[in-house]
Design a protein around this motif. Structure first.
Motif, PDB file in Angstrom:
ATOM      1  N   UNK A  73      15.724  67.806  70.403  1.00 35.31           N
ATOM      2  CA  UNK A  73      16.992  67.862  70.015  1.00 35.31           C
ATOM      3  C   UNK A  73      17.555  66.329  69.879  1.00 35.31           C
ATOM      4  N   UNK A  74      17.088  65.318  70.908  1.00 34.89           N
ATOM      5  CA  UNK A  74      17.344  64.319  70.663  1.00 34.89           C
ATOM      6  C   UNK A  74      16.677  63.546  69.536  1.00 34.89           C
ATOM      7  N   UNK A  75      15.490  63.797  69.383  1.00 35.41           N
ATOM      8  CA  UNK A  75      14.797  63.244  68.226  1.00 35.41           C
ATOM      9  C   UNK A  75      15.637  63.587  66.888  1.00 35.41           C
ATOM     10  N   UNK A  76      15.898  64.918  66.590  1.00 35.65           N
ATOM     11  CA  UNK A  76      16.709  65.132  65.575  1.00 35.65           C
ATOM     12  C   UNK A  76      18.227  64.406  65.403  1.00 35.65           C
ATOM     13  N   UNK A  77      18.716  64.320  66.734  1.00 34.84           N
ATOM     14  CA  UNK A  77      20.218  63.720  66.587  1.00 34.84           C
ATOM     15  C   UNK A  77      19.904  62.183  66.173  1.00 34.84           C
ATOM     16  N   UNK A  78      18.815  61.584  66.433  1.00 27.98           N
ATOM     17  CA  UNK A  78      18.781  60.133  66.081  1.00 27.98           C
ATOM     18  C   UNK A  78      17.757  60.105  64.957  1.00 27.98           C
ATOM     19  N   UNK A  79      17.309  61.057  64.219  1.00 25.38           N
ATOM     20  CA  UNK A  79      16.589  60.688  63.022  1.00 25.38           C
ATOM     21  C   UNK A  79      15.120  60.072  63.353  1.00 25.38           C
ATOM     22  N   UNK A  80      14.814  60.727  64.634  1.00 22.90           N
ATOM     23  CA  UNK A  80      13.137  60.124  64.747  1.00 22.90           C
ATOM     24  C   UNK A  80      12.277  61.428  65.073  1.00 22.90           C
ATOM     25  N   UNK A  81      11.239  61.127  65.365  1.00 25.57           N
ATOM     26  CA  UNK A  81      10.266  62.242  65.652  1.00 25.57           C
ATOM     27  C   UNK A  81      10.193  62.185  67.218  1.00 25.57           C
TER      28      UNK A  81
END
Length: 366
Positions: A73-81
């Protein structure tokens, strides 16, 4: 012969403050208000409380060692893997893990001073050298910090906003820093108070520096505006090789189940986030006015959920006088500022309580 490493000889164990109820009992007070630790005063978000209740029956199981759902979820929020994300028991734990992973005896870290004490302590514990660069007008002096970087510097810490002064480093200064910092240095941009800040010049270090290819680890936390300090949950976003290096030394189950589900449930409530940000700004202004009315001008512009005020050569007498009134604030000798206090923004009622306590103390001493 001691079994402990010589690097520990000059250190002292962390000495926690007494619980509020114990202070209340010892001093015979009707009420005690804690404004010392930069916690959010409103508790977990409603969705987080619901998630905590739902997950409680599964606490016989070990937590997810990789925080799979939260990291995704954090990766999706920040646009990273998810390979760019690591969680820890507070951002403070990630600082500790990074120090163990990166620092050998004789290596160096650079930080402004006063600043967050763990940057220094975690280096000293490992026999590394902490180069502490004095602030300029209560702000980080990035030019001086760059000048302090040497061949053995591994880490540079940039806390923005800086704890304990509450002042931020803006976009132009940070961009100039990243143009000049040597390639062998990993810069840690600590944005623990990121969600409080509504300033046009305040950068998102993940978007503007990590994604631009700079050697940077960005820290965030759920301990502040999200109201989860008691669960200890923070995270770092960096290049996959940095995340992998930290992961090699972290404990498998260091982020408990309750922390993971509460953090995950807190991510999407933008309305509550804005409400808390607005209330904090109002409270910060009230506290600043209170301090100024008593001749204590806070450092600024302050942008987070606390204020820093120099009160004389020794802040302990004022700290103790406020304590006797039931207001717990933080004296800052350990942070390198023995003549200063840090006051956390509380609820409107708590802020008024502090104002009354300070007025009583000042009236008794003038």
């Amino acid at each position: 012969m001691s079994v402990f490493r010589p690097a520990l000889d000059g250190l002292v164990p962390y000495e926690p403050g007494k619980p509020e109820e114990e202070v209340q009992r010892e001093l015979g007070l009707d009420r005690v208000v804690k404004l010392a630790s930069n916690e959010g005063p409103w508790g977990p978000f409603p969705a987080a409380l619901e998630a905590l209740e739902l997950s409680a029956r599964a606490l016989n199981r070990y937590p997810d060692g990789g925080a799979f759902h939260l990291c995704n979820a954090l990766a999706e929020r920040h646009g990273v893997t998810s390979a760019h994300v690591i969680t820890g028991a507070g951002a403070d734990a990630i600082i500790g893990h990074l120090s163990v992973a990166a620092l050998d005896p004789g290596d160096e870290i650079v930080t402004g001073w006063p600043s967050f004490i763990s940057y220094v302590l975690d280096a000293l514990k490992l026999g590394a050298t902490a180069r502490r660069v004095p602030l300029r007008d209560h702000h980080l002096d990035l030019d001086a910090m760059l000048a302090a970087v040497g061949p053995r510097t591994k880490l540079v810490y940039i806390a923005t906003p800086n704890n304990p002064t509450g002042t931020m480093t803006g976009r132009v200064e940070l961009a100039a820093y990243f143009e000049r910092v040597p390639e062998h240095v990993l810069t840690v941009v600590d944005q623990a108070y990121f969600e409080y800040i509504d300033e046009q010049d305040y950068p998102d270090a993940i978007e503007e520096y990590l994604k631009a290819g700079h050697q940077v680890l960005v820290l965030r936390t759920f301990s502040k505006i999200y109201g989860l300090a008691g669960l200890r949950i923070g995270y770092g976003v960096g290049a996959p090789d940095v995340i992998e290096g930290i992961a090699k030394i972290r404990r498998a189950f260091d982020v408990n189940t309750q922390a993971q589900v509460a953090a995950l449930a807190s991510l999407d409530d933008e309305v509550e986030l804005e409400r808390r940000r607005s209330l904090t700004a109002e409270g910060r202004a009230l506290l600043a006015q209170t301090l100024c009315e008593h001749g204590l001008e806070p450092a600024g512009p302050a942008v987070a959920n606390f204020l820093f005020a120099e009160v004389g050569d020794d802040a302990v007498p004022l700290f103790e006088a406020l304590l006797r009134q039931g207001a717990i604030v933080r004296p800052l000798a350990a942070f390198g500022a023995p003549g200063a206090l840090r006051i956390t923004v509380g609820t409107p009622d708590e802020n008024h309580f502090f104002a009354s306590a300070l007025a009583s103390v000042r009236a008794a001493t003038t």
